[in-house]
Design an enzyme around this catalytic site. Structure first.
Site, PDB file in Angstrom:
ATOM      1  N   ASP A 156      27.106 -70.336  21.718  1.00 56.18           N
ATOM      2  CA  ASP A 156      27.596 -71.443  20.905  1.00 56.18           C
ATOM      3  C   ASP A 156      26.790 -72.685  21.298  1.00 56.18           C
ATOM      4  OD1 ASP A 156      28.914 -72.979  19.080  1.00 56.18           O
ATOM      5  OD2 ASP A 156      30.928 -72.418  19.705  1.00 56.18           O
TER       6      ASP A 156
HETATM    7  C1  NOJ Z   1      29.978 -75.173  17.438  1.00 58.63           C
HETATM    8  C2  NOJ Z   1      31.042 -74.306  16.875  1.00 58.63           C
HETATM    9  O1  NOJ Z   1      31.934 -73.911  17.891  1.00 58.63           O
HETATM   10  C3  NOJ Z   1      30.508 -73.059  16.184  1.00 58.63           C
HETATM   11  O2  NOJ Z   1      31.561 -72.386  15.600  1.00 58.63           O
HETATM   12  C4  NOJ Z   1      29.459 -73.443  15.199  1.00 58.63           C
HETATM   13  O3  NOJ Z   1      29.015 -72.300  14.516  1.00 58.63           O
HETATM   14  C5  NOJ Z   1      28.331 -74.125  15.933  1.00 58.63           C
HETATM   15  N1  NOJ Z   1      28.840 -75.334  16.555  1.00 58.63           N
HETATM   16  C6  NOJ Z   1      27.174 -74.470  15.020  1.00 58.63           C
HETATM   17  O4  NOJ Z   1      27.494 -75.500  14.184  1.00 58.63           O
END
Ligand code: NOJ
Length: 759
Positions: free
Chosen positions: A290
């Site tokens: 993430d």
């Molecule tokens: C953080 C989020 O937790 C995740 O779900 C998302 O896909 C990513 N950022 C990318 O934007």
């Protein structure tokens, strides 16, 4: 004797040679292995590196961010394998060209984006869609979202979020399918299949991503990014099943999670990423971290610096580094020092190249970057029709007294009131991809279109929900004092036969980073309700929100409540369809609604405890609150219709299940009302005594059936013995003998009941 020994050794050798035999290489393998053999270590590491574009950031900017110019240089030097948040056919083409034409091997980028509930045509938020209990709709909306995203040059969505969410304080419950692992698995599968289609290389499909692996929704007290303390039994039985379903459905990628689980960062968990996902589940795709979750191991206290983070993440099985720059800065060094085996980096690169290959990017890196397609394929009338259909089926009728709904043709004046009544933005919801601000059909517009000139509409906003500008990364300030719109709203209510009051949550109240300790109605909304209630009791509340709300006073007073959620581009039309009775509501809650936030987390599949309150109602030395009931305001699976359904007793084909047993449970469901309607018939079981305690109820099947007024239908569920087991904390799946309760009904509380035994 020695001869026998040698003979046995020989057999063992032959057998182990057979089992170790690699599967024959196919064209894909040959292509990838050939490419890998030409790649330097630095080029492989480049494939593992993912950057965001600078014009849309979905996380905090990394420290020491070098900006767009240096990013361009890195693209040219092959140090980037993927980008996120690059939008539009033109922009993606340009970035792709930079890489393909300037790097030594010309390996195309894979563009990822959060296409969560639509790309340009917005569908209801995923939680709402799960309330339809109709996976075909999730399939349809994902398919359309994929088509639109693909036409804009996107190859890969960071969706579906398959986190089972039990805690409404956590704002990200809006992105998932609710509190149940079975329902969550059904929707996980449907969404993966919708995004990916049968063939990833099809120009209309994109790669999906099951996230956040794992247990992110269990963040303590529902506060986003917080640590997670769950036991292995809950991990195995509640958290992991939807991930397994996504993997079985062939999901191309997984995303790991920000959280630690019992002290172990998910991003570094070789149990989750290597042993379970890649080995046991034989997952062939790649795991993306993430946003900076690799770097966040430092503040977690799990790594001293970025180099150690990189080490722990690659060892743990994270293949791609989103925005931490840990891999690009440290992996080569770690290999040179002999700390990381290059084979691990090769394997991660192999997995990424495999998905690029399957997407057809080596055949045509620009296949998705088609400006003409982009012009003609987005936000079409067909897509908007689909959004309306999905939205109306996602709505849940929570209360309907005084027969206020459907709105009678005799009603000639309607007041449309509330901060969300003419809000054209909130229905778009959070995680809106390219959904435009203020592009939704508001409730006011929808109802006006539905009634035409035959009914007088008296509109008044009543009050604002928040003060000032509300934008993606900022906290909202709620309106606690400006009552200047009350008088007009009261007047509108006075001169109307019926009031439609649109209240709930602004779209940016839920979603990432939107945890709340108060999940009631914010600002002056309840006060507005009470002011109107004084002058007109015929109020239909239209709730628009992204999470279950604790609203006992409202539920007590309002005669009718429709849960419309953040319903997407066509929200207003879809709500009007339901209010007018052009569509008979059929949604059922995918998450329990608490009476008070103090009950959170609250969920139907709880454990009974040694002192269940039901055995001694009202007594304190039993598992209960002294100031609130244990039960929710609305239970999981609950939802009304404009008609009524009656259930017969359950008929089992047998009451004893043997070795390889199967069992069928049949029930008659009668539509006893005046209108045709759809009912979601739900089947639950309870394993009465097990080595590890089992929940009081577990959903094991459901069927959505259309039953005509006056008609009776027989609904039959087939259960096999293997569906009746559970995971031990160690991950072993076991079916234990003993007595089971079996329940069937229209929600998780009002159920017919019978028993059977597994021998
Ligand atoms: C953080 C989020 O937790 C995740 O779900 C998302 O896909 C990513 N950022 C990318 O934007």
């Amino acid at each position: 004797m020695r001869k026998i020994g040698i003979f046995i050794m020989l057999i063992i050798l032959i057998l182990s040679a057979c089992t170790n035999q690699q599967k024959p290489m196919n064209e894909e393998d040959r292509f990838i292995e050939d490419l890998l053999s030409q790649m330097t270590l630095a080029e492989k590491v480049g494939q593992l590196n993912q950057y965001t574009s600078r014009w849309e950031m979905t996380g905090p900017a990394p420290k020491g961010d070098e900006g767009a110019q240096s990013q361009l240089e890195q693209l040219k030097s092959g140090m980037v394998g993927s980008m996120l948040n690059v939008n539009g056919a033109e922009a993606t083409r340009k970035a792709q060209q930079t890489v393909v034409e300037n790097t030594r091997l010309g390996i195309p980028l894979i563009f990822g984006y959060d296409v969560i509930h639509g790309y340009k045509t917005m569908f209801p938020i995923p939680l709402a869609e799960a309330a339809s209990w109709n996976p075909e709709l999730a399939y349809l909306s994902s398919k359309i979202a994929a088509k639109e995203a693909a036409a804009s040059g996107i190859h890969w969505t960071f969706s579906p979020m398959v986190d089972v969410g039990r805690d409404a304080r956590w704002g990200r419950v809006m992105e998932g399918a609710g509190e149940d692992p079975y329902l969550g698995s059904v929707f996980a599968r449907a969404r993966v299949e919708g995004f990916q289609g049968d063939d990833l290389s099809d120009e209309l499909s994109i790669a999906a991503c099951a996230k956040h692996f794992a247990a992110y929704a269990f963040s303590e007290s529902g506060r986003d990014y917080n640590s997670v303390e769950i036991g292995d039994e809950t991990l195995q039985n509640i958290v992991l099943p939807p991930f397994k379903a996504a993997s079985d459905a062939g999901v191309a990628t997984f995303m790991n999670a920000f959280n630690t689980i019992q002290g172990m960062p998910a991003t570094a968990s070789s149990y989750l990423q290597r042993d379970l996902l890649k080995k046991q589940w034989a997952f062939e795709g790649f795991v993306v971290s993430d946003w900076n979750s690799i770097g966040e191991m430092i503040p977690h206290g799990a790594a001293a610096d970025l180099k150690e983070s990189a080490y722990r993440a690659i060892e743990g099985g994270s293949d791609m580094d989103m925005e931490a720059r840990a891999y690009i800065n440290h992996l080569e060094e770690l290999v040179a020092e002999g700390k990381v085996d290059e084979a691990k980096i090769t394997d991660a690169a192999r997995r990424i190249l495999r998905i690029k290959y399957r997407l057809g990017l080596f055949d045509d890196p620009y296949k998705y970057c088609n400006v003409e397609n982009e012009k003609s394929m987005l936000y079409t009338a067909e897509h908007r029709d689909a959004a309306r259909k999905v939205a109306r089926e996602s709505m849940v009728l929570l209360k309907n007294e005084k027969q206020l709904l459907p709105i009678a043709s005799s009603v000639k004046s309607i007041a449309v009131i509330g901060p969300l009544a003419n809000d054209k933005d909130s229905p778009i919801g959070n995680w809106r991809a390219q959904g435009e601000y203020d592009s939704a059909v508001s409730l006011l517009e929808g109802i006006q279109a539905a009634v035409g000139k035959s009914v007088t509409i008296n509109y008044a906003e009543g009050c604002k929900l928040s003060i000032g500008k509300r934008t993606f990364p900022d906290k909202m300030t709620y309106n606690e004092s400006d009552r200047s719109g009350f008088a007009k709203a009261i007047q509108a209510a006075k001169k109307s036969e019926l009031v439609l009051l649109a209240i709930g949550e602004d779209c940016f109240q839920s979603g990432e980073g939107r945890s709340q300790t108060d999940i009631g109605l914010k600002g002056l909304q309840m006060e507005l309700f009470n002011a109107i209630y004084k002058v007109n009791k015929n109020i239909v509340v239209v709730l628009m929100n992204g999470r279950p709300l604790a609203i006992p006073e409202l539920v007590d007073k309002a005669p009718a409540i429709l849960e419309a959620w953040h319903a997407g581009s066509e929200a207003g039309y879809a709500i009007a369809d339901v209010l007018m009775g052009h569509y008979n509501p059929s949604g059922k809650l995918p998450m329990s609604f608490p009476r008070t936030v103090g009950q959170c987390p609250i969920y139907y599949n709880y454990k009974n405890t040694g002192r269940p309150q039901a055995e001694a109602p009202g007594q304190v030395l039993w598992s209960c609150f002294t100031d609130a009931p244990n039960t929710p305001l609305f239970p999981f699976g609950f939802g009304l219709s404009y008609t009524s359904f009656e259930y017969s007793d359950i008929v089992l084909d047998k009451t004893v299940m043997d070795e390889n047993g199967t069992l069928t449970a049949s029930i008659k469901v009668s539509n006893t009302g005046q209108l045709d309607g759809e009912e979601v018939v739900q089947l639950y079981i309870q394993d009465m005594a097990a080595t590890y305690t089992r929940p009081v109820k577990e959903l094991k099947g459901f069927e959505k059936v259309l039953i005509k007024a006056g008609e009776t239908k027989v609904v039959t569920f087939a259960l096999s013995k293997k569906e009746l087991g559970y995971f031990y904390p160690c991950g072993k799946y076991v079916v234990e003998a003993g007595q089971f309760n079996l329940f069937v009904g229209g929600n998780s509380v009002e159920l017919q009941q019978t028993q059977f035994v597994i021998q």
